[in-house]
Design an enzyme around this catalytic site. Structure first.
Site, PDB file in Angstrom:
ATOM      1  N   THR A 158       0.902  -1.153   0.000  1.00 34.24           N
ATOM      2  CA  THR A 158       0.000   0.000   0.000  1.00 34.24           C
ATOM      3  C   THR A 158       0.938   1.199   0.000  1.00 34.24           C
ATOM      4  O   THR A 158       2.040   1.123   0.569  1.00 34.24           O
ATOM      5  CB  THR A 158      -0.907   0.047   1.245  1.00 34.24           C
ATOM      6  OG1 THR A 158      -0.084   0.154   2.404  1.00 34.24           O
ATOM      7  CG2 THR A 158      -1.784  -1.212   1.358  1.00 34.24           C
ATOM      8  N   HIS A 159       0.521   2.259  -0.666  1.00 36.08           N
ATOM      9  CA  HIS A 159       1.378   3.448  -0.820  1.00 36.08           C
ATOM     10  C   HIS A 159       2.715   3.093  -1.470  1.00 36.08           C
ATOM     11  O   HIS A 159       3.710   3.783  -1.266  1.00 36.08           O
ATOM     12  CB  HIS A 159       1.654   4.129   0.522  1.00 36.08           C
ATOM     13  CG  HIS A 159       0.433   4.346   1.361  1.00 36.08           C
ATOM     14  ND1 HIS A 159      -0.287   5.512   1.355  1.00 36.08           N
ATOM     15  CD2 HIS A 159      -0.234   3.502   2.201  1.00 36.08           C
ATOM     16  CE1 HIS A 159      -1.316   5.404   2.190  1.00 36.08           C
ATOM     17  NE2 HIS A 159      -1.322   4.180   2.698  1.00 36.08           N
ATOM     18  N   SER A 280      17.242   0.289 -27.054  1.00 34.61           N
ATOM     19  CA  SER A 280      17.558   1.712 -27.160  1.00 34.61           C
ATOM     20  C   SER A 280      18.456   1.912 -28.360  1.00 34.61           C
ATOM     21  O   SER A 280      19.286   1.065 -28.664  1.00 34.61           O
ATOM     22  CB  SER A 280      18.268   2.151 -25.883  1.00 34.61           C
ATOM     23  OG  SER A 280      19.029   3.315 -26.128  1.00 34.61           O
ATOM     24  N   LYS A 286      20.021  -1.754 -23.044  1.00 34.91           N
ATOM     25  CA  LYS A 286      18.637  -1.536 -22.646  1.00 34.91           C
ATOM     26  C   LYS A 286      17.656  -2.569 -23.193  1.00 34.91           C
ATOM     27  O   LYS A 286      17.767  -3.022 -24.318  1.00 34.91           O
ATOM     28  CB  LYS A 286      18.160  -0.144 -23.093  1.00 34.91           C
ATOM     29  CG  LYS A 286      18.826   1.011 -22.403  1.00 34.91           C
ATOM     30  CD  LYS A 286      18.566   1.083 -20.897  1.00 34.91           C
ATOM     31  CE  LYS A 286      17.142   1.365 -20.551  1.00 34.91           C
ATOM     32  NZ  LYS A 286      16.752   2.760 -20.606  1.00 34.91           N
ATOM     33  N   GLU A 293       4.263   0.715 -21.328  1.00 35.36           N
ATOM     34  CA  GLU A 293       4.354   2.183 -21.290  1.00 35.36           C
ATOM     35  C   GLU A 293       3.377   2.811 -22.285  1.00 35.36           C
ATOM     36  O   GLU A 293       2.710   3.799 -21.981  1.00 35.36           O
ATOM     37  CB  GLU A 293       5.781   2.629 -21.630  1.00 35.36           C
ATOM     38  CG  GLU A 293       6.791   2.307 -20.547  1.00 35.36           C
ATOM     39  CD  GLU A 293       8.202   2.620 -21.010  1.00 35.36           C
ATOM     40  OE1 GLU A 293       8.718   3.671 -20.629  1.00 35.36           O
ATOM     41  OE2 GLU A 293       8.780   1.827 -21.781  1.00 35.36           O
ATOM     42  N   TYR A 320     -32.083  16.027 -32.958  1.00 38.95           N
ATOM     43  CA  TYR A 320     -30.819  15.846 -33.664  1.00 38.95           C
ATOM     44  C   TYR A 320     -30.177  17.194 -33.973  1.00 38.95           C
ATOM     45  O   TYR A 320     -30.845  18.137 -34.378  1.00 38.95           O
ATOM     46  CB  TYR A 320     -31.026  15.077 -34.990  1.00 38.95           C
ATOM     47  CG  TYR A 320     -29.713  14.903 -35.737  1.00 38.95           C
ATOM     48  CD1 TYR A 320     -28.855  13.859 -35.435  1.00 38.95           C
ATOM     49  CD2 TYR A 320     -29.296  15.843 -36.689  1.00 38.95           C
ATOM     50  CE1 TYR A 320     -27.630  13.734 -36.068  1.00 38.95           C
ATOM     51  CE2 TYR A 320     -28.077  15.722 -37.327  1.00 38.95           C
ATOM     52  CZ  TYR A 320     -27.239  14.667 -37.013  1.00 38.95           C
ATOM     53  OH  TYR A 320     -26.032  14.549 -37.634  1.00 38.95           O
ATOM     54  N   GLN A 325     -22.602  14.309 -35.223  1.00 37.66           N
ATOM     55  CA  GLN A 325     -21.689  13.612 -36.135  1.00 37.66           C
ATOM     56  C   GLN A 325     -20.298  13.459 -35.519  1.00 37.66           C
ATOM     57  O   GLN A 325     -19.532  12.577 -35.899  1.00 37.66           O
ATOM     58  CB  GLN A 325     -21.612  14.395 -37.452  1.00 37.66           C
ATOM     59  CG  GLN A 325     -20.702  13.783 -38.485  1.00 37.66           C
ATOM     60  CD  GLN A 325     -20.912  14.423 -39.844  1.00 37.66           C
ATOM     61  OE1 GLN A 325     -21.962  14.266 -40.454  1.00 37.66           O
ATOM     62  NE2 GLN A 325     -19.915  15.145 -40.328  1.00 37.66           N
ATOM     63  N   LYS A 328     -18.541   9.933 -33.696  1.00 37.28           N
ATOM     64  CA  LYS A 328     -17.966   8.683 -34.207  1.00 37.28           C
ATOM     65  C   LYS A 328     -16.475   8.524 -33.988  1.00 37.28           C
ATOM     66  O   LYS A 328     -16.012   7.451 -33.573  1.00 37.28           O
ATOM     67  CB  LYS A 328     -18.299   8.541 -35.691  1.00 37.28           C
ATOM     68  CG  LYS A 328     -19.733   8.121 -35.877  1.00 37.28           C
ATOM     69  CD  LYS A 328     -20.201   8.295 -37.302  1.00 37.28           C
ATOM     70  CE  LYS A 328     -21.644   8.702 -37.330  1.00 37.28           C
ATOM     71  NZ  LYS A 328     -21.904  10.033 -36.735  1.00 37.28           N
TER      72      LYS A 328
HETATM   73  N1  ARG Z   1     -23.534  11.985 -40.892  1.00 35.13           N
HETATM   74  C1  ARG Z   1     -24.591  12.341 -40.007  1.00 35.13           C
HETATM   75  C2  ARG Z   1     -24.172  11.984 -38.564  1.00 35.13           C
HETATM   76  O1  ARG Z   1     -23.289  11.260 -38.415  1.00 35.13           O
HETATM   77  C3  ARG Z   1     -25.823  11.571 -40.329  1.00 35.13           C
HETATM   78  C4  ARG Z   1     -27.084  12.248 -39.900  1.00 35.13           C
HETATM   79  C5  ARG Z   1     -27.257  13.513 -40.685  1.00 35.13           C
HETATM   80  N2  ARG Z   1     -28.501  14.098 -40.416  1.00 35.13           N
HETATM   81  C6  ARG Z   1     -28.779  15.361 -40.788  1.00 35.13           C
HETATM   82  N3  ARG Z   1     -29.942  15.814 -40.471  1.00 35.13           N
HETATM   83  N4  ARG Z   1     -27.907  16.092 -41.430  1.00 35.13           N
HETATM   84  O2  ARG Z   1     -24.738  12.454 -37.613  1.00 35.13           O
END
Ligand code: ARG
Length: 462
Positions: A158-159, A280, A286, A293, A320, A325, A328
């Site tokens: 611990t620590h 290295s 090394k 890491e 929306y 967008q 993603k």
């Molecule tokens: N490429 C858009 C996204 O990933 C799809 C939905 C677009 N919808 C819109 N009303 N322009 O969110």
């Protein structure tokens, strides 16, 4: 591209500026969703036909066209076009070009707003299962090490200060538990990913006679979302998923930190395989633990991705907004980082060795059985606080004398309490200490053997 040829071009008299096409496009990353987009479109087309919104013949044309597109994309023969913005419109446009009027009916009673939610959910459903099996591989590696080194004793910290002796296998099974919770969390998150959003259309549902339950059955969703507005503006499931992944990454990072320490000359507890270390460019001697890491270092991006997603949602009015967008890339980067980290960790663990003797020697110094001496006094009916103080003084004496507790004679020990007798000596040994810790979840060999057997059963190893 003129707006004539854009799927939404009707309202516009001027073409889109090139800079805008470049700025708004997501195709360079959402192309990853092509299989999910096509699977969703196929289910949607079947439903449209079932409901009489398109003919069976039109449906067959759509299905065949989409299959062709899927093959073209998977074989790298499909040309993604930035001016078509995203994966949804790239696929739909080529479908219309291929099959004409039937293709133009696919987007009936659908919006990209519910379509993109569907794609991400299908994608995350798949990734949840893939991450789960990678987690299982890591758990198996730990169980393998726990079995291989069963009986080996090491210092527990611990620590980062020596605290109490432990079985190495107990330490390995601690990680087994951590990654087990990660599996549970993912499965729990899956419940909220696995709900069909399609049929919410743009935000208000549709006046056309669709059958959402049919699509849900086609795509193997156990339920459909309840509110069309909530559905198209919701990314909670993605945040939850990345949050689960963040914990996985943090667990990998904590493990990595220990591997870096253990493989240092100072600890010398473990050897990572040559094939999993790098050298290295200047120092010939090394052998660096670059894998752990890098895993530790990659935690920053995963935590960053979580922050990006959380911030994305903050302040968005229903429903929306194009901001969404931006969901993603953080999701994809998280999936890539965490899955690579898990895969390489499982390999690294399977290719490392512990130096059992070094581990055990490290338990010989540092008064590691001081708590055992206090517990010994407790069993002689001394209140724990008082016992703690007696042992504290005993340790101070040892420090002054340059001795360990095990070096003290009975006479010396009795100076601190006359209740100490001959029976204290086994208590002061590291083995005695470990053997005694039989409380549920403790490190004694009996408990660890039970825990290991259970882990092996749960993983289907034996
Ligand atoms: N490429 C858009 C996204 O990933 C799809 C939905 C677009 N919808 C819109 N009303 N322009 O969110």
């Amino acid at each position: 591209m003129t707006n004539e040829s854009k799927l939404w071009g009707g309202r516009f008299t001027e073409g889109t500026a090139a800079s805008v096409e470049q700025f708004t496009a997501s195709i360079h990353y959402d192309c990853r969703l092509y299989r999910h987009d096509i699977a969703g479109s196929k289910a949607h087309a079947r439903m449209l036909a079932e409901q009489g919104l398109i003919t069976q013949d039109e449906c067959s044309q759509i299905l065949a066209g989409l299959s062709e597109i899927e093959t073209e994309i998977s074989e790298g023969r499909f040309e993604f076009r930035q001016e078509l913005e995203d994966i949804h419109m790239n696929i739909e446009k080529v479908l219309v070009d291929k099959i004409g009027p039937a293709g133009a009916k696919l987007h009936t009673a659908r919006s990209r707003n519910d379509q993109v939610s569907l794609d991400i959910r299908l994608y995350l459903r798949e990734e949840t299962q893939r991450l789960t099996s990678l987690l299982i591989d890591v758990q198996k590696a730990f169980v393998g090490l726990a079995r291989k080194y069963l009986g080996a004793i090491m210092p527990g910290y611990t620590h980062l200060q020596r605290a109490q002796p432990l079985l190495l296998s107990h330490h390995m099974l601690a990680y087994y538990e951590m990654f087990g919770r990660d599996r549970e969390r993912l499965q729990d998150c899956l419940k909220r990913i696995n709900i069909l959003p399609l049929g919410s259309a743009a935000l208000a549902g549709t006046g056309l006679p669709i059958d959402r339950e049919y699509v849900a059955r086609e795509l193997d969703f156990p339920a459909i979302t309840a509110n069309s507005m909530d559905t198209v503006g919701d990314r909670d499931f993605a945040i939850e998923f990345v949050s689960c992944c963040t914990l996985i990454q943090l667990h990998l990072s904590r493990l990595s930190e220990e591997l870096v320490l253990w493989s240092s000359e100072e600890f010398g507890f473990a050897d990572l395989a040559d094939s999993f270390c790098t050298g290295s460019s200047i120092m010939p001697q090394k052998k660096n633990p670059d894998i752990p890491e890098l895993i530790r270092g990659k935690s920053g991006r995963v935590v960053g991705n979580l922050m990006a997603l959380i911030t994305l949602i903050k302040g968005l009015p229903l429903t929306y907004n194009r901001d969404l967008q931006e969901d993603k890339e953080p999701v994809f980067d998280t999936v890539d980082t965490v899955s690579q980290g898990l895969a390489i960790t499982a390999e690294l663990l399977a290719n490392m060795e512990f130096r059992v003797e070094r581990l055990e020697n490290a338990t010989q110094a540092g008064f590691m059985t001081a708590t055992d001496l206090a517990d010994y006094l407790v069993l002689k009916n001394i209140p724990f606080r008082q016992a703690h103080s007696i042992v504290g003084k005993t340790v101070a004496y040892c420090v002054e004398q340059g001795k360990e507790l095990t070096d003290l004679s009975l006479d010396e020990l009795q100076k601190f309490s006359d209740l100490i007798g001959e029976d204290v000596f086994p208590v002061l040994t590291v083995k005695g200490s470990v053997d005694s810790r039989q409380s549920a979840g403790g490190t004694s060999p009996v408990r660890v053997a039970e825990a290991l057997a259970k882990a092996e059963r749960d993983l289907g190893i034996v």
